[in-house]
Design a protein around this motif. Structure first.
Motif, PDB file in Angstrom:
ATOM      1  N   ILE A  72       7.935 -57.864 -15.977  1.00 29.81           N
ATOM      2  CA  ILE A  72       8.899 -57.877 -15.153  1.00 29.81           C
ATOM      3  C   ILE A  72       8.898 -58.798 -13.865  1.00 29.81           C
ATOM      4  CG2 ILE A  72      10.063 -55.409 -15.336  1.00 29.81           C
ATOM      5  CD1 ILE A  72       8.476 -54.547 -13.000  1.00 29.81           C
ATOM      6  N   ALA A  73       9.908 -59.291 -13.303  1.00 28.12           N
ATOM      7  CA  ALA A  73       9.997 -60.058 -12.331  1.00 28.12           C
ATOM      8  C   ALA A  73      10.563 -59.328 -10.989  1.00 28.12           C
ATOM      9  CB  ALA A  73      10.500 -61.244 -12.478  1.00 28.12           C
ATOM     10  N   VAL A  74       9.847 -59.304  -9.862  1.00 26.83           N
ATOM     11  CA  VAL A  74      10.578 -58.417  -8.712  1.00 26.83           C
ATOM     12  C   VAL A  74      10.735 -59.326  -7.565  1.00 26.83           C
ATOM     13  CG1 VAL A  74      10.002 -56.178  -9.388  1.00 26.83           C
ATOM     14  CG2 VAL A  74       8.164 -57.784  -7.949  1.00 26.83           C
ATOM     15  N   ARG A  75      11.697 -59.321  -6.549  1.00 29.03           N
ATOM     16  CA  ARG A  75      11.891 -59.981  -5.314  1.00 29.03           C
ATOM     17  C   ARG A  75      10.792 -59.420  -4.538  1.00 29.03           C
ATOM     18  NH1 ARG A  75      16.572 -58.021  -4.085  1.00 29.03           N
ATOM     19  NH2 ARG A  75      15.937 -56.880  -2.446  1.00 29.03           N
ATOM     20  N   ILE A  76      10.239 -60.404  -3.754  1.00 29.95           N
ATOM     21  CA  ILE A  76       9.308 -60.065  -2.435  1.00 29.95           C
ATOM     22  C   ILE A  76      10.037 -60.139  -1.437  1.00 29.95           C
ATOM     23  CG2 ILE A  76       7.097 -60.378  -1.461  1.00 29.95           C
ATOM     24  CD1 ILE A  76       6.884 -59.021  -4.364  1.00 29.95           C
ATOM     25  N   ASP A  77       9.925 -59.024  -0.527  1.00 30.49           N
ATOM     26  CA  ASP A  77      10.478 -59.101   0.903  1.00 30.49           C
ATOM     27  C   ASP A  77       9.567 -59.428   1.769  1.00 30.49           C
ATOM     28  OD1 ASP A  77      12.834 -57.578  -0.152  1.00 30.49           O
ATOM     29  OD2 ASP A  77      11.726 -55.656   0.255  1.00 30.49           O
ATOM     30  N   GLN A  78       8.278 -59.126   1.736  1.00 25.58           N
ATOM     31  CA  GLN A  78       7.339 -59.361   2.761  1.00 25.58           C
ATOM     32  C   GLN A  78       6.277 -60.034   2.161  1.00 25.58           C
ATOM     33  OE1 GLN A  78       6.353 -56.132   5.274  1.00 25.58           O
ATOM     34  NE2 GLN A  78       8.490 -55.989   6.346  1.00 25.58           N
ATOM     35  N   THR A  79       5.441 -61.032   2.775  1.00 27.54           N
ATOM     36  CA  THR A  79       4.141 -61.196   2.478  1.00 27.54           C
ATOM     37  C   THR A  79       3.292 -61.270   3.529  1.00 27.54           C
ATOM     38  OG1 THR A  79       4.452 -63.897   2.817  1.00 27.54           O
ATOM     39  CG2 THR A  79       5.014 -63.121   0.727  1.00 27.54           C
TER      40      THR A  79
END
Ligand code: MIC
Ligand code: SF4
Length: 648
Positions: A25-32
């Motif tokens: 799956i591919a997910v959106r990342i909010d914070q790094t």
């Protein structure tokens, strides 16, 4: 349909695929988050992508690993990171402000969000009800450029924590129990979700101790619900507005459910040289101890240090031991300074370090020859402390302080003192002045002589032809592959750092591999189970790549390391039959034919070792096979991003 916490958060962030365990799956990342030891490489790669500024909701660059500053290298790296943060819209947490995971928990983590960090203990944030995942720097750079993060959709395991911990037993004992149940390998692709009535008895930092060391099980991440306790913690940080409630639905289905009765737990200890070698402290009672180190991102919170201070208030440290205390953050240090506990620790004979990783990564405080060192950190891998023959044991702050008082391994329940009753502050003293906000105007990037170029690989050849340059056993960690400690200052200088690949396993490896590479041969590594456990350091892939390693043949791989190998164009192959491992020796000649054709068509490869043919497998998505064919991700990404013109 009833959902787990994991499914709820992942589904909110899905960009490709469905929540079907086992599928990519591919997910959106909010914070790094990045830390300095992995950060320089991550930002060199980010720069190469040509993006004008980060696309995340929040990105923070921490300096906490390489703070020793013997020579110019560390300070040069810090300046580079500061200038990058300023230009690209990243918050910069200066050296001395604290360990990334502790500071992130205190100041930035938000329930329900996704966090990708170039450090394997990023799951610490799961204590706040967020999905925190550790990854290589290149994957974090991609997330900062607005690209999704690809991973195998995890299976979800539920652990019900029931009842309440007895005095002298704490969160570290819970996670050591979990490690006893799960071990440190063969757990790839799972998330552990905690629930049960006992969860309400654990504060956020205690929950974070548990999620932090889930990493040692080799799982994707761990997560707790976000409840009133979470709200209380955020309120004490002046961030109540960041709270949202997150809970699993009644009837949600799990891959496996485990019950742990907190009342039954006792003080535990992980013995050398693996966090999964768990015993009870009682079993080792009486063993003479030379060094006690309290801190690291696992157990360095306000409560951890307050318990230790209370225990040491009346009992000074034993004269034969060295007692080192590293607060997790400047906030923790300031709070114990304000309330006087710091003075109690000093009076007891503790050596206080700045709030950094320090001893945990063998970057200072290496113990004496043959020492027994007891630590509250999360890893006791061979030689990680910086002293090869040291025996490192991992345990709770309570058990560590007990050893500091008696000079021996001691079950804290046997000390004969009352368990300290602590009052947690309703509002912590906070000061974010060491977190620098980006100006976004400066374009000047500082590059000292320690900052190199991110290396590129060549595309995977049709035929891999070379030598088994090294054969290693089971549970080879990234600390075995590329040491940290005193070598870590070369993190931004790949040719120099590569000289130390497998230094603690086989000092001749780097020279041998260089000679084979320069004579046109490829290097192949053969390994047992759980290859690449531990850290997210992509240097454990980049440096072997630089030395001409093209494939690794192992019984199994750990998640982050396998992803890093693919990102840098090294093919992770597994034995079709583990017995074949025995047939191979270092020095054997290897031919892997038709690699490009077979990878393109997703057909298993055959490895010819001397005259014997060995069947090997790979389980790679179309996307991963394309990356390997291109010789790694950086080439793919720079052309793709240039094409998409995402730089505005
Ligand atoms: C570690 O604990 O081994 C480290 C140092 O934090 C690593 C990152 C690194 O190697 O820089 C990790 O856990 O990812
Ligand atoms: Fe730092 Fe140790 Fe935590 Fe790694 S495990 S981030 S070295 S404190």
């Amino acid at each position: 349909m009833s959902k787990t916490i994991t499914q709820k958060i992942f589904e909110k962030h899905l960009i490709e695929g469905n929540f079907e365990p086992g599928k990519e799956i591919a997910v959106r990342i909010d914070q790094t988050l990045t830390q300095d030891a992995t950060g320089t490489m991550a930002y060199l790669q980010f720069e190469a992508m040509g993006t004008a500024r980060v696309k995340t909701e929040l990105s923070v660059s921490y300096v906490d690993h390489n703070t020793i500053q013997i020579g110019f290298e560390n300070a040069d790296d810090h300046q580079y990171l500061k200038s990058i943060a300023d230009k690209y819209g990243i918050l910069f947490s200066q050296a001395g402000n604290g360990i990334c995971h502790q500071v992130h928990l205190e100041r930035f983590g938000k329930p329900g969000k996704t966090l990708l960090g170039s450090d394997s203990h990023t799951p610490t944030a799961g204590g706040l009800g967020m999905i925190g995942i550790g990854a290589g720097g290149l994957d974090v750079a991609l997330a900062m450029a607005g690209e999704p993060f690809y991973l195998t959709c995890p299976r979800v395991i539920r652990i019900n924590l029931n009842g309440a911990l007895k005095p002298w037993v704490s969160a570290k004992d819970v996670i050591l129990k979990v490690l006893e149940i799960f071990g440190t390998s063969s757990n790839v692709g799972c998330v552990i979700e905690y629930d049960g009535d006992g969860v309400k008895t654990l504060s956020v930092p205690e929950r974070a101790t548990i999620t932090n060391m889930g990493t040692e099980c080799g799982i994707t991440t761990s997560v707790f619900p976000s409840d009133e306790i979470t709200r209380e913690f955020l309120k004490a940080q002046g961030r109540e507005g960041d709270w949202v409630e997150i809970a699993s639905d009644k009837g949600a289905e799990y891959d496996r459910v485990i019950d742990i009765m907190l009342d039954d737990l006792v003080p535990m200890v992980a013995c050398p040289h693996n966090p999964g070698n768990v015993k009870t402290v009682k079993e080792l009672e009486g063993m003479v101890v030379n060094q006690i180190c309290i801190g690291s991102c696992t157990n360095s919170s306000y409560k951890d240090l307050m318990i230790v201070a209370e225990m040491l208030k009346v009992n000074k440290k034993h004269p034969n031991v060295s007692l080192v205390i590293s607060p997790g953050s400047r906030q923790v240090l300031s709070n114990i300074a304000i309330n006087g506990a710091l003075a109690d620790l000093l009076d007891a004979g503790a050596r206080i370090t700045e709030p950094v990783c320090g001893f945990c990564i063998g970057n200072s405080q290496s113990p004496q020859t043959n020492a027994v060192s007891v630590r509250t950190s999360n890893r006791n891998f061979f030689a990680r402390s910086g002293t090869k023959d040291a025996q490192v044991y991992l345990l709770s702050p309570e058990s560590a302080a007990a050893a500091a008082i008696t000079g021996k391994m001691t079950d804290p329940r046997h000390l004969g003192i009352e368990y300290p009753q602590l009052q947690m502050p309703e509002r912590f003293y906070t000061d974010d002045s060491m977190i620098i906000l980006p100006s976004l105007v400066s374009s000047e990037i500082y590059r000292g002589p320690n900052i190199g170029e991110p290396p590129h690989n060549t595309p995977t050849p049709d035929c891999i032809q070379g030598v088994v340059t090294i054969k290693v056993g089971d549970k080879i960690t990234t600390d075995h592959i590329i040491p940290a400690g005193s070598r870590m200052k070369y993190r931004s200088n790949i040719p120099e750092y590569s000289k130390f690949v497998f230094e603690i396993e086989d000092e001749g490896f780097a020279n041998r591999a260089t000679a084979y590479r320069d004579s046109g041969k490829h290097n192949i590594i053969v390994a047992g189970i759980g290859y690449g456990q531990g850290s997210s350091r992509e240097h454990a892939a980049i440096c072997p790549m630089f030395l001409g390693v093209k494939a690794i043949l192992a019984k199994s791989f750990e998640r982050i390391h396998a992803a890093n190998l693919i990102n840098f164009g090294i093919i992770p192959l597994t034995f079709a039959s583990d017995d074949d491992y025995e047939q191979i020796n270092a020095g054997d000649e290897v031919i892997i034919a038709d690699v490009r054709k077979l990878l393109t068509e997703n057909i298993p490869l055959t490895v010819k070792i001397n005259d014997k043919e060995i069947a090997v497998n790979y389980s790679l998505s179309e996307r991963q096979r394309q990356i390997l064919l291109a010789g790694g991700m950086l080439g793919v990404v720079t052309s793709k991003l240039a094409h998409l013109d995402i730089s505005s």
